[in-house]
Design an enzyme around this catalytic site. Sequence first.
Site, mmCIF file in Angstrom:
data_model
loop_
_atom_site.group_PDB
_atom_site.id
_atom_site.type_symbol
_atom_site.label_atom_id
_atom_site.label_comp_id
_atom_site.label_asym_id
_atom_site.label_seq_id
_atom_site.Cartn_x
_atom_site.Cartn_y
_atom_site.Cartn_z
ATOM 1 N N GLY A 47 0.784 -1.232 0.000
ATOM 2 C CA GLY A 47 0.000 0.000 0.000
ATOM 3 C C GLY A 47 0.810 1.273 0.000
ATOM 4 O O GLY A 47 0.250 2.363 -0.082
ATOM 5 N N HIS A 72 21.496 16.975 -8.749
ATOM 6 C CA HIS A 72 20.909 16.722 -10.069
ATOM 7 C C HIS A 72 19.435 16.405 -9.905
ATOM 8 O O HIS A 72 18.915 16.392 -8.783
ATOM 9 C CB HIS A 72 21.646 15.592 -10.793
ATOM 10 C CG HIS A 72 21.525 14.252 -10.135
ATOM 11 N ND1 HIS A 72 22.258 13.907 -9.019
ATOM 12 C CD2 HIS A 72 20.755 13.178 -10.426
ATOM 13 C CE1 HIS A 72 21.956 12.677 -8.658
ATOM 14 N NE2 HIS A 72 21.035 12.214 -9.499
ATOM 15 N N HIS A 74 17.336 13.667 -10.531
ATOM 16 C CA HIS A 74 16.703 12.356 -10.404
ATOM 17 C C HIS A 74 15.841 12.282 -9.143
ATOM 18 O O HIS A 74 16.124 12.946 -8.140
ATOM 19 C CB HIS A 74 17.753 11.248 -10.382
ATOM 20 C CG HIS A 74 18.271 10.906 -11.745
ATOM 21 N ND1 HIS A 74 19.499 10.318 -11.950
ATOM 22 C CD2 HIS A 74 17.730 11.062 -12.985
ATOM 23 C CE1 HIS A 74 19.685 10.127 -13.248
ATOM 24 N NE2 HIS A 74 18.631 10.579 -13.888
ATOM 25 N N ASP A 197 30.017 8.891 -4.069
ATOM 26 C CA ASP A 197 28.995 7.965 -4.536
ATOM 27 C C ASP A 197 29.545 6.538 -4.566
ATOM 28 O O ASP A 197 30.602 6.282 -5.134
ATOM 29 C CB ASP A 197 28.543 8.400 -5.938
ATOM 30 C CG ASP A 197 27.526 7.460 -6.569
ATOM 31 O OD1 ASP A 197 26.868 6.711 -5.827
ATOM 32 O OD2 ASP A 197 27.389 7.495 -7.805
ATOM 33 N N HIS A 366 22.042 0.066 -22.297
ATOM 34 C CA HIS A 366 22.055 0.941 -21.133
ATOM 35 C C HIS A 366 23.480 1.157 -20.657
ATOM 36 O O HIS A 366 24.295 0.233 -20.646
ATOM 37 C CB HIS A 366 21.223 0.340 -19.993
ATOM 38 C CG HIS A 366 21.200 1.194 -18.761
ATOM 39 N ND1 HIS A 366 20.619 2.442 -18.728
ATOM 40 C CD2 HIS A 366 21.708 0.989 -17.520
ATOM 41 C CE1 HIS A 366 20.758 2.962 -17.522
ATOM 42 N NE2 HIS A 366 21.418 2.107 -16.777
ATOM 43 N N SER A 368 25.275 2.805 -17.252
ATOM 44 C CA SER A 368 25.009 3.329 -15.912
ATOM 45 C C SER A 368 25.497 4.762 -15.798
ATOM 46 O O SER A 368 26.443 5.182 -16.461
ATOM 47 C CB SER A 368 25.709 2.458 -14.867
ATOM 48 O OG SER A 368 25.580 3.025 -13.578
ATOM 49 N N HIS A 370 26.654 5.815 -12.928
ATOM 50 C CA HIS A 370 27.463 5.790 -11.710
ATOM 51 C C HIS A 370 28.864 5.241 -11.985
ATOM 52 O O HIS A 370 29.044 4.316 -12.776
ATOM 53 C CB HIS A 370 26.788 4.935 -10.640
ATOM 54 C CG HIS A 370 25.434 5.423 -10.256
ATOM 55 N ND1 HIS A 370 25.233 6.367 -9.276
ATOM 56 C CD2 HIS A 370 24.211 5.113 -10.744
ATOM 57 C CE1 HIS A 370 23.937 6.608 -9.167
ATOM 58 N NE2 HIS A 370 23.297 5.858 -10.044
ATOM 59 N N HIS A 392 25.648 6.922 -0.547
ATOM 60 C CA HIS A 392 24.808 6.365 -1.622
ATOM 61 C C HIS A 392 25.033 4.870 -1.815
ATOM 62 O O HIS A 392 25.904 4.454 -2.576
ATOM 63 C CB HIS A 392 25.048 7.054 -2.975
ATOM 64 C CG HIS A 392 24.827 8.520 -2.986
ATOM 65 N ND1 HIS A 392 25.181 9.306 -4.052
ATOM 66 C CD2 HIS A 392 24.294 9.351 -2.066
ATOM 67 C CE1 HIS A 392 24.889 10.570 -3.796
ATOM 68 N NE2 HIS A 392 24.344 10.614 -2.587
#
Length: 563
Positions: A47, A72, A74, A197, A366, A368, A370, A392
């Site tokens: 829920g 940034h 996101h 990061d 794709h 990444s 990072h 992170h």
Amino acid sequence: MTDNKKISVISLGGRGEVGKNMIVVENEEDMIVLDTGTLFPDDEKYGVDLIIPDISYLEKNQKKLRGIIFSHGHEDHIGAIPYLLEKINPPLYGTDLTIGLIKDRLENNGLIDKANLNTIGSNIINKDLELGSFKIEFCHVNHSIPASAAMGIHTPAGLIIYTGDYKFDQTPINNPQTDYDKLASWGRQGVLALLGDSTNAEHEGHTLSERVVARSLEESFSLVESRIIIATFSSNIDRIQQILKAAKKNNRKIAISGRSMANTIEIASKLAYLDIPEGMIISINEANKMKPEEIVLLMTGSQGEYRAALSRLARNEHREISIIPGDTVYLSSSPIPGNEKAIGETINMLYSKGAKVIYNGMIDLHASGHACQEEIKLMINLTKPKYLIPVHGEFRHLYHHAQLARQVGIPVGNIIIALNGDRVEISPDKAAVTGKVAVGELYIEGYQISKTDELVLTERRKLSENGFINIILAVDQKLNLYSRPLLISRGFIYKNELQAVLNDAEEIVVKALQTLRSDKNKSSDPSLLKNRINSILGKYFYEKTNRSPLIITELLIIKNTNN
């Protein structure tokens, strides 16, 4: 007398997890916050739509909060803002695209008039902010969204760098390379601490360049003779630009499905972060009238999100589009941990409707955003921090980041792995975890914000796994029954087995009432009756069915009246 030579760094979210990033940097007089993100719930959070950090610590200290600065745009870095502004209203700072995306979310939530938005523009070289005793410089970094920035935070204790999300892409598509010179200049000044990061710290080598993905898309599109459907993150603007170029090169028009995708493209285009050829984007209605080989449908849903356009399309629930046998569907993203099942179900449904699906691992779809291990080492070597504080990521990501720091010469005692709530106190001579602040999660359910309530989640989980039994008893004040107990079951066991179990349960309830009536001291205590029945029936149902339904007992106490 205050000691401004000591700086505290506290994560309210984002450590020990992937998402809801929020970092506090403070001394005795001033506080700034770096990012305020969301986290998507796992399957156990029934829920719950979104999770954000509990901001009680910010509420208590808002008199010294000088602003929130965003690395940034996101969602795991800006998504909590609409909910945070319900509680506090600090100034907000970010690049033009980041602030544009925040503005869009605030307008959708009716909060734009309340927000104090401040943009540092698109060219962030030599841009800086002074917020109390902190001076913040910015450094352009590559990521999967343009206008991403690392921050150099000049504090009375020394220079602290926050990388945000970054990678070192030698051949970026629409952006300059990460600003090596700026990072190196900070390193020459002397960096007290690096908040780095850690998301890809487990992965060896370098992150794939976006240009490789661009080439793969162009080549793959040229081989497809049917309609193309491609799903990616709405905020992955670099990927959207690649899709636009691949479609144009192959003489295809693009139609967009999904409000978040359309809004992001509009904002990025207005700010010149997307180059959209005139006439390239058409409506879905126009696309439906064209030949399949002339069309690319761009939408959200690469993670199998239930409400996203691709998922609705796979379930035959999209209002404007249906799968045509022969369609080629691309999922241009890597699976986020926890989403594998939903992605797999979407892929299976698409195949069952006659589509061909190209997804993670088939081609280079794709890259990444990072840094991988060699890039993390490069960041450390460029900035030369005295102390490293991984941020992170889950604990394993923080751990691997720490091991990389050891490899490039950071002393073990100068690497601090801290989790949410840990207060890392930094001075020119020392850095250590010195205490803890209260942290937690806020759950977003529709338009409701609630604090963590494990009881509610446990009840929802129990309902989903075992169903429930509702027991209704009409009794007088002495617990004499007016009629037989009424037992209602939902989602418990199969119907052909149910009646015999409920008949036995009814007799157990009657006997429990008789036992309680015999105790004159407790015979009129309704709460005791409920607890007793729930306990006895709980044991019976488990012994009989190996299941533990949620049991809800209701008493209708009827008072005797004399006419």
